[in-house]
Design a protein around this motif. Sequence first.
Motif, short mmCIF file in Angstrom:
data_model
loop_
_atom_site.label_atom_id
_atom_site.label_comp_id
_atom_site.label_asym_id
_atom_site.label_seq_id
_atom_site.Cartn_x
_atom_site.Cartn_y
_atom_site.Cartn_z
N THR A 9 -86.55 124.83 -25.03
CA THR A 9 -86.34 124.81 -23.45
C THR A 9 -86.62 123.22 -23.17
O THR A 9 -85.83 122.72 -22.05
CB THR A 9 -87.06 125.67 -22.81
OG1 THR A 9 -88.54 125.47 -22.69
CG2 THR A 9 -86.55 127.15 -22.72
N PHE A 12 -83.57 121.36 -24.39
CA PHE A 12 -82.27 121.39 -23.58
C PHE A 12 -82.38 120.40 -22.41
O PHE A 12 -81.23 119.89 -21.97
CB PHE A 12 -82.36 123.03 -23.14
CG PHE A 12 -81.03 123.20 -22.27
CD1 PHE A 12 -79.74 123.13 -22.60
CD2 PHE A 12 -81.31 123.68 -21.01
CE1 PHE A 12 -78.72 123.44 -21.81
CE2 PHE A 12 -80.26 123.88 -19.90
CZ PHE A 12 -78.94 123.98 -20.66
N SER A 40 -81.72 122.41 -15.29
CA SER A 40 -82.10 122.37 -16.93
C SER A 40 -83.52 122.08 -16.94
O SER A 40 -84.19 122.62 -18.09
CB SER A 40 -81.25 121.21 -17.40
OG SER A 40 -81.39 119.89 -17.31
N LEU A 94 -73.81 121.82 -25.00
CA LEU A 94 -75.15 122.07 -24.21
C LEU A 94 -74.83 123.42 -23.48
O LEU A 94 -75.47 124.12 -23.26
CB LEU A 94 -75.03 121.02 -23.02
CG LEU A 94 -75.53 119.56 -23.49
CD1 LEU A 94 -75.27 118.62 -22.47
CD2 LEU A 94 -76.90 119.93 -24.21
N GLU A 97 -75.95 126.21 -25.89
CA GLU A 97 -77.49 126.33 -25.94
C GLU A 97 -77.92 126.94 -24.61
O GLU A 97 -78.79 127.73 -24.87
CB GLU A 97 -78.02 124.71 -26.00
CG GLU A 97 -79.54 124.72 -26.15
CD GLU A 97 -80.22 125.51 -27.25
OE1 GLU A 97 -81.36 125.63 -27.14
OE2 GLU A 97 -79.70 125.88 -28.11
N GLY A 98 -77.08 126.39 -23.66
CA GLY A 98 -77.68 127.11 -22.25
C GLY A 98 -77.48 128.50 -22.45
O GLY A 98 -78.26 129.31 -22.01
#
Length: 118
Positions: A9, A12, A40, A94, A97-98
């Motif tokens: 996290t 990210f 984020s 991204l 991954e989110g």
Amino acid sequence: MKNQLIERTKRFALDCWTFCFKVPKSREYNAFVNQLIRSSSSVGANYRASQRAKSTADFINKLKIVEEEADESVYWLEIFEEILPEHKTEILKLIGEGKELLAITVASINTAKKNQKN
């Protein structure tokens, strides 16, 4: 797994920040950049806070914040995907991954709720 998620996290948030650094500077872009950086980074901060929860209910509540912030991050990334097609490859990574972090969080919430009932 927990330490891996703390690191993931955080990564990210840092990867979103790195992307935002590449976004042109203007009043319009800056509004979206600020939102993405806020949401984020909140994913990691609130996941980390969940690991110090005082109860299962507190843990679930903190993870619900992580869920909301991860979903919001994906939303802003989708906006960027439309307005900055030249960065599509990075943005799609991204977004992936989110969405993975979001799925992990939802699964953790569901498991905690199930365990809370038992």
